[in-house]
Design a protein around this motif. Sequence first.
Motif, mmCIF file in Angstrom:
data_model
loop_
_atom_site.group_PDB
_atom_site.id
_atom_site.type_symbol
_atom_site.label_atom_id
_atom_site.label_comp_id
_atom_site.label_asym_id
_atom_site.label_seq_id
_atom_site.Cartn_x
_atom_site.Cartn_y
_atom_site.Cartn_z
ATOM 1 N N MET A 1 1.003 -1.192 0.010
ATOM 2 C CA MET A 1 -0.015 -0.025 0.112
ATOM 3 C C MET A 1 0.994 1.185 -0.013
ATOM 4 N N THR A 2 0.666 2.305 -0.746
ATOM 5 C CA THR A 2 1.173 3.369 -0.931
ATOM 6 C C THR A 2 0.969 4.271 0.482
ATOM 7 N N ARG A 3 2.028 4.838 0.851
ATOM 8 C CA ARG A 3 2.025 5.549 2.299
ATOM 9 C C ARG A 3 1.229 6.919 1.810
ATOM 10 N N LEU A 4 0.554 7.431 2.908
ATOM 11 C CA LEU A 4 -0.004 8.982 2.763
ATOM 12 C C LEU A 4 0.723 9.730 3.800
ATOM 13 N N SER A 5 1.201 10.918 3.548
ATOM 14 C CA SER A 5 1.863 11.697 4.360
ATOM 15 C C SER A 5 1.044 12.919 4.042
ATOM 16 N N VAL A 6 0.491 13.740 5.050
ATOM 17 C CA VAL A 6 -0.422 14.959 4.900
ATOM 18 C C VAL A 6 0.576 15.733 5.238
ATOM 19 N N ASN A 7 0.431 16.711 4.259
ATOM 20 C CA ASN A 7 1.159 18.181 4.249
ATOM 21 C C ASN A 7 0.067 19.150 4.853
ATOM 22 N N ILE A 8 0.829 19.698 6.189
ATOM 23 C CA ILE A 8 0.024 20.639 7.022
ATOM 24 C C ILE A 8 -0.054 22.291 6.847
ATOM 25 N N ASN A 9 0.763 22.327 5.798
ATOM 26 C CA ASN A 9 0.908 23.757 5.281
ATOM 27 C C ASN A 9 -0.450 24.683 5.616
ATOM 28 N N LYS A 10 -1.459 24.043 5.135
ATOM 29 C CA LYS A 10 -2.665 25.113 4.860
ATOM 30 C C LYS A 10 -3.217 25.078 6.038
ATOM 31 N N MET A 179 11.928 3.750 -14.822
ATOM 32 C CA MET A 179 13.106 4.529 -14.907
ATOM 33 C C MET A 179 13.591 4.441 -13.410
ATOM 34 N N ALA A 180 12.844 4.825 -12.527
ATOM 35 C CA ALA A 180 13.145 4.718 -11.147
ATOM 36 C C ALA A 180 13.566 3.528 -10.641
ATOM 37 N N GLN A 181 12.595 2.662 -11.262
ATOM 38 C CA GLN A 181 12.929 1.057 -10.685
ATOM 39 C C GLN A 181 14.223 0.509 -11.302
ATOM 40 N N GLY A 186 13.886 4.850 -4.815
ATOM 41 C CA GLY A 186 12.523 4.971 -4.420
ATOM 42 C C GLY A 186 11.686 5.831 -5.157
ATOM 43 N N LEU A 187 10.486 5.931 -4.822
ATOM 44 C CA LEU A 187 9.410 6.632 -5.672
ATOM 45 C C LEU A 187 8.356 7.279 -4.797
ATOM 46 N N ASN A 188 8.313 8.592 -4.695
ATOM 47 C CA ASN A 188 7.231 9.453 -3.912
ATOM 48 C C ASN A 188 6.574 10.113 -4.984
ATOM 49 N N ALA A 189 5.317 10.651 -4.888
ATOM 50 C CA ALA A 189 4.657 11.678 -5.755
ATOM 51 C C ALA A 189 3.734 12.640 -4.857
ATOM 52 N N GLY A 190 3.603 13.817 -5.457
ATOM 53 C CA GLY A 190 2.894 14.916 -4.910
ATOM 54 C C GLY A 190 2.710 16.193 -5.918
ATOM 55 N N HIS A 191 1.624 16.886 -5.539
ATOM 56 C CA HIS A 191 1.027 18.052 -6.166
ATOM 57 C C HIS A 191 -0.139 17.901 -6.908
ATOM 58 N N GLN A 199 -6.939 7.260 -6.992
ATOM 59 C CA GLN A 199 -6.811 6.062 -6.932
ATOM 60 C C GLN A 199 -6.203 5.197 -8.301
ATOM 61 N N TYR A 200 -6.533 5.982 -9.266
ATOM 62 C CA TYR A 200 -5.939 5.525 -10.659
ATOM 63 C C TYR A 200 -4.228 5.705 -10.741
ATOM 64 N N PHE A 201 -3.925 6.592 -10.200
ATOM 65 C CA PHE A 201 -2.710 6.990 -10.070
ATOM 66 C C PHE A 201 -1.788 5.748 -9.221
ATOM 67 N N ALA A 202 -2.540 5.641 -7.979
ATOM 68 C CA ALA A 202 -1.863 4.555 -7.260
ATOM 69 C C ALA A 202 -1.929 3.235 -7.775
ATOM 70 N N ARG A 203 -2.927 2.816 -8.210
ATOM 71 C CA ARG A 203 -2.826 1.649 -9.226
ATOM 72 C C ARG A 203 -1.881 1.347 -10.180
ATOM 73 N N ASN A 204 -1.690 2.278 -11.066
ATOM 74 C CA ASN A 204 -1.031 2.305 -12.129
ATOM 75 C C ASN A 204 0.406 2.714 -12.283
ATOM 76 N N ILE A 205 0.843 3.361 -11.146
ATOM 77 C CA ILE A 205 2.316 3.768 -11.035
ATOM 78 C C ILE A 205 2.997 2.784 -10.494
ATOM 79 N N PRO A 206 3.798 2.313 -11.323
ATOM 80 C CA PRO A 206 4.892 0.934 -10.447
ATOM 81 C C PRO A 206 6.031 1.561 -9.395
ATOM 82 N N GLY A 207 5.902 0.733 -8.150
ATOM 83 C CA GLY A 207 6.838 1.074 -7.238
ATOM 84 C C GLY A 207 6.309 2.285 -6.534
ATOM 85 N N LEU A 208 5.087 2.991 -6.555
ATOM 86 C CA LEU A 208 4.990 4.152 -5.759
ATOM 87 C C LEU A 208 4.786 3.870 -4.193
#
Length: 253
Positions: A1-10, A179-181, A186-191, A199-208
């Motif tokens: 499972m891809t981990r969720l980090s909550v950005n609390i800037n707002k 390419m990261a693999q 390791g692979l993170n994503a955000g913005h 959900q689509y992103f998490a299911r289809n991006i390998p190694g996230l």
Amino acid sequence: MTRLSVNINKIATLRNSRGGNNPDLIQVAKDCEAFGAQGITVHPRPDERHIRYDDVYALKEIVTAEFNIEGNCDEEKFMDLVLAVKPHQVTLVPDARGQLTSNHGWNTIENKRYLTDVVKAFQDEGIRVSLFVDPLPEMVEAAAATGTDRVELYTEAYASHYHQGIELAAAPYIQAAEMAQKVGLGLNAGHDLDLNNLQYFARNIPGLQEVSIGHALVCDALYYGLENTIQMYLQRLSNIPTGNEEIPVKGEV
């Protein structure tokens, strides 16, 4: 499972708009963890318009999940802050001074020598390093040459084009992730990831491994409540089919 980090800037932006300590940033961070978030992200900027440097020291004392500090390593104060706090991860972002929000990744080819030195400085203190990059295989490959542990893919383009064609929007990110693999990163994503496109992103991006989400999550919490919202995001990341990729229109829940 891809981990969720909550950005609390707002949360900090809202607090700063009236002074005082409402909402209480520290309590919100504790609550995010209690509600299931596996990480807390902050992005202090030189003008301290949201997260203040003092906040980062205070958060270090109470965050029990992964603590991720984002920022521009060109700022000497940022470097000193991260080296003093020693978070689990530092995400290096090439923001210009006064920039509203992050809007591009590192050119890891042109900045290889500089980034190599900075990455080593953080790793020598036991801090995992992630470089914020655009979804370009050549930038991911060059990132590996700096010695970084991970890259974080800048996902604004995916979010902007999601409703115009999901597969086309995701294609560059799949290539970058592959390419990261290949180069062992390791692979993170955000913005601009949100309840509709995550959900689509998490299911289809390998190694996230991890996504950092702030603005959309905080906006959703105004309607659904913070605990429920975090659970909704975690569900999207679980890769368990929900039967409906889209969330209800706000106000109809």
